[in-house]
Write an enzyme that holds these catalytic residues in place. Structure first.
Site, PDB file in Angstrom:
ATOM      1  N   TYR A 151       0.577  -1.047   0.045  1.00 48.63           N
ATOM      2  CA  TYR A 151      -0.132   0.408  -0.037  1.00 48.63           C
ATOM      3  C   TYR A 151       0.830   1.306  -0.538  1.00 48.63           C
ATOM      4  O   TYR A 151       0.588   2.154  -0.495  1.00 48.63           O
ATOM      5  CB  TYR A 151      -1.154   0.033   1.464  1.00 48.63           C
ATOM      6  CG  TYR A 151      -1.751   1.380   1.468  1.00 48.63           C
ATOM      7  CD1 TYR A 151      -2.187   1.899   1.022  1.00 48.63           C
ATOM      8  CD2 TYR A 151      -1.561   1.877   3.068  1.00 48.63           C
ATOM      9  CE1 TYR A 151      -3.110   2.974   0.949  1.00 48.63           C
ATOM     10  CE2 TYR A 151      -1.737   3.125   3.002  1.00 48.63           C
ATOM     11  CZ  TYR A 151      -2.909   3.770   2.371  1.00 48.63           C
ATOM     12  OH  TYR A 151      -3.428   4.477   2.109  1.00 48.63           O
TER      13      TYR A 151
HETATM   14  N1  UFG Z   1      -5.865  -1.554  14.483  1.00 45.58           N
HETATM   15  C1  UFG Z   1      -5.872  -2.579  15.945  1.00 45.58           C
HETATM   16  N2  UFG Z   1      -7.487  -3.484  15.810  1.00 45.58           N
HETATM   17  C2  UFG Z   1      -7.566  -3.197  14.699  1.00 45.58           C
HETATM   18  C3  UFG Z   1      -7.302  -2.304  13.465  1.00 45.58           C
HETATM   19  C4  UFG Z   1      -6.646  -1.411  13.946  1.00 45.58           C
HETATM   20  O1  UFG Z   1      -5.517  -3.313  17.312  1.00 45.58           O
HETATM   21  O2  UFG Z   1      -9.112  -4.575  14.941  1.00 45.58           O
HETATM   22  C5  UFG Z   1      -4.123  -0.843  15.676  1.00 45.58           C
HETATM   23  C6  UFG Z   1      -3.251  -1.107  14.131  1.00 45.58           C
HETATM   24  O3  UFG Z   1      -2.744  -1.937  14.636  1.00 45.58           O
HETATM   25  C7  UFG Z   1      -2.707   0.256  14.514  1.00 45.58           C
HETATM   26  C8  UFG Z   1      -3.707   1.245  14.502  1.00 45.58           C
HETATM   27  O4  UFG Z   1      -4.613   0.279  15.437  1.00 45.58           O
HETATM   28  O5  UFG Z   1      -2.508   0.225  15.329  1.00 45.58           O
HETATM   29  C9  UFG Z   1      -4.575   1.514  13.359  1.00 45.58           C
HETATM   30  O6  UFG Z   1      -5.239   1.033  12.376  1.00 45.58           O
HETATM   31  P1  UFG Z   1      -5.973   1.622  11.434  1.00 45.58           P
HETATM   32  O7  UFG Z   1      -6.236   0.016  11.074  1.00 45.58           O
HETATM   33  O8  UFG Z   1      -6.853   2.059  11.948  1.00 45.58           O
HETATM   34  O9  UFG Z   1      -5.299   2.387  10.777  1.00 45.58           O
HETATM   35  P2  UFG Z   1      -3.807   1.850  10.423  1.00 45.58           P
HETATM   36  O10 UFG Z   1      -2.800   3.127  11.201  1.00 45.58           O
HETATM   37  O11 UFG Z   1      -3.235   1.053   9.955  1.00 45.58           O
HETATM   38  O12 UFG Z   1      -3.860   3.290   8.890  1.00 45.58           O
HETATM   39  C10 UFG Z   1      -4.566   4.418   8.184  1.00 45.58           C
HETATM   40  C11 UFG Z   1      -4.473   3.834   7.154  1.00 45.58           C
HETATM   41  C12 UFG Z   1      -3.668   4.771   6.145  1.00 45.58           C
HETATM   42  C13 UFG Z   1      -2.625   5.187   6.241  1.00 45.58           C
HETATM   43  C14 UFG Z   1      -2.523   4.667   7.616  1.00 45.58           C
HETATM   44  C15 UFG Z   1      -1.037   6.449   7.673  1.00 45.58           C
HETATM   45  O13 UFG Z   1      -5.997   3.643   6.710  1.00 45.58           O
HETATM   46  O14 UFG Z   1      -4.120   4.257   5.056  1.00 45.58           O
HETATM   47  O15 UFG Z   1      -3.212   5.090   9.046  1.00 45.58           O
HETATM   48  O16 UFG Z   1      -0.473   6.536   9.542  1.00 45.58           O
HETATM   49  F1  UFG Z   1      -1.574   4.750   5.540  1.00 45.58           F
END
Ligand code: UFG
Length: 337
Positions: A151
Site C-alpha cells: 500500500y
Molecule cells: N488496530 C488494532 N485492531 C484493529 C484495527 C487496528 O489493534 O482491529 C491498530 C493497528 O494495528 C494500528 C492502529 O490500530 O496500530 C490504527 O490502525 P488503523 O487500521 O485504524 O489505521 P492504520 O494506521 O493501519 O492506517 C491508517 C490508514 C492508512 C494510512 C495510515 C497512516 O488507513 O491509509 O493510517 O498512518 F496509511
C-alpha cells in the site's frame, strides 16, 4: 497568496469517507463538483444529490474523460482520492494495490494534463515513510521514504507520478500524506466497507454491534507496547485538500508549477490503548477486546510533524482525541440523546 478557492473541481473516489465529507466542504464554498467513483467500496447514498456522478474506475481512461467532459471548461483542480487504503489487505493482494493505486493515479494525471487541468492533489499516505528508530520522533516532509507495505509503495509511486507531472510545467501538484483520518462531519458517518479502522471498530464493539476488538500487537517498542499513530479529524483533512488545491491553482497561474508534499496530522502520538480508553470514556462502556498478534505491515509509530501544514496551508489541526471519538460515535448513532 491569492485566496480564490477552486470553483470547478473533479473529485475521484468521491463516494468514500473523505470524499463525501470533502464534497460538502466544496459545496459550502459554492464550487461546482463532479464526482467519479467506481462505487465498489464507496457509499452512493451519501453523495449530495446536486453532484453529478460518473460511475467508473480511475484505471479506465474513458471514465475519467467522461467526468472531465462534464465541465464547460477544464476544472480548476482535480482532487484524487480514489484508491485502495488498507495496509493489511495490500500485503495479501499487492498486485491489486499496484493496479488501482499506481495505474489509476497515472491515468488521472495523464488525462488531467491532456485536459489542461492546472492543479492536481493526491491523497497520499504516511505509509510511504520509513519509520524512525525513535518512536517519539515526528516525521517531517524531508524524512526518508521507505514503505513497509505494498500500500505504502503504491502511494509513493503516485507521488512520483505527480512530481513528474509538475516537471512538465503545465500543472502544479500536491501530495497530502494523510496520517490516521478519523471523526465525522456534516452529519456523515465514519464508516468504511469493510471496516478496518481502530476507532469505529472499538466504538462498535463497545456497542455490541461487532465482535470484540482484536488488538494487533502489544510488544512494540512503544511506551505501552501498542502502536502509536497520529489521529486527525476528517474536518481538518478536507480543509487541507481545499487549501492544497488553492495553492496548486495559484502556483500554476503564476507560472511556478511545483510539486509539494505536506504531512496531514496533529503531531500528537496516541497509542492503541489510549484510543480504546477514549472510546470507553465517550460511550461509558468497556470495549471488549482480545489480544492478537501483529498485523502484517503495521509499524510501531507514525506521527507527523505538522509544521509545513501550518506554514504552507495555514492549518492547525485540532489534536483533541476525545472530540474525534465523540464525533465518530455520534455519527454512528452510538451516543444517547
Ligand atoms: N488496530 C488494532 N485492531 C484493529 C484495527 C487496528 O489493534 O482491529 C491498530 C493497528 O494495528 C494500528 C492502529 O490500530 O496500530 C490504527 O490502525 P488503523 O487500521 O485504524 O489505521 P492504520 O494506521 O493501519 O492506517 C491508517 C490508514 C492508512 C494510512 C495510515 C497512516 O488507513 O491509509 O493510517 O498512518 F496509511
Amino acid at each position: 497568496m491569492r485566496t480564490t478557492s477552486p470553483s470547478n473541481v473533479l473529485v475521484t473516489g468521491a463516494a468514500g469517507y473523505i470524499g463525501t465529507t470533502l464534497l460538502r466542504r466544496l459545496l459550502a464554498d459554492g464550487a461546482r463538483v463532479i464526482a467519479l467513483d467506481s462505487l465498489e467500496r464507496g457509499h452512493a447514498d451519501q453523495l449530495p444529490r446536486e453532484v453529478p456522478l460518473v460511475v467508473g474506475d480511475v484505471r479506465d481512461p474513458d471514465a475519467v474523460r467522461q467526468a472531465l467532459r462534464l465541465f464547460d471548461r477544464p476544472p480548476d483542480a482535480c482532487i484524487h482520492l480514489a484508491g485502495l487504503i488498507q495496509v493489511g489487505e495490500s500485503t495479501l493482494f499487492p498486485e491489486l494495490y499496484r493496479d488501482v493505486n499506481v495505474v489509476g493515479t497515472q491515468v488521472v494525471a495523464d488525462l488531467c494534463l491532456e485536459a489542461g487541468v492546472p492543479a492536481l492533489v493526491l491523497a497520499s499516505s504516511a505509509a510511504v515513510l520509513r519509520p524512525l528508530a525513535g518512536v517519539a520522533d515526528r516525521l517531517d516532509e524531508d524524512a526518508p521514504v521507505g514503505p513497509e507495505s505494498p500500500y505504502g509503495a503504491s502511494k509513493l509511486n503516485g507521488e512520483y507520478t505527480l512530481r513528474a507531472a509538475a516537471d512538465l510545467g503545465r500543472m502544479a501538484t500536491v501530495a497530502l500524506r494523510l496520517f490516521n483520518v478519523c471523526g465525522a462531519a456534516y452529519g456523515l458517518a465514519e464508516r468504511h466497507d469493510p471496516e478496518t479502522h481502530l476507532i469505529p471498530l472499538s466504538l462498535r464493539a463497545a456497542a455490541g454491534e461487532l465482535p470484540p476488538l482484536h488488538v494487533f500487537g502489544e510488544d512494540f517498542d512503544t511506551p505501552d507496547g501498542t502502536c502509536l499513530r497520529d489521529y486527525v479529524h476528517v474536518r481538518d483533512v478536507v480543509e487541507a485538500f481545499v487549501r492544497a488545491a488553492r495553492l496548486a491553482m495559484h502556483q500554476a497561474a503564476s507560472g511556478g508549477c511545483e510539486f509539494n508534499v505536506v504531512h496531514v496530522g496533529t503531531g500528537q502520538p496516541r497509542s492503541v490503548r489510549e484510543v480504546i480508553t477514549a472510546c470507553e470514556q465517550i460511550l461509558g462502556k468497556p470495549v471488549p477486546r482480545v489480544m492478537h498478534g501483529r498485523r502484517p505491515g503495521d509499524v510501531a509509530a507514525l506521527v507527523a510533524n505538522p509544521s509545513k501544514l501550518a506554514s504552507l496551508l495555514g492549518i492547525h489541526p485540532d489534536p483533541d482525541l476525545a472530540r474525534m471519538v465523540r464525533d465518530a460515535a455520534a455519527s454512528l448513532g452510538l451516543l444517547d440523546g
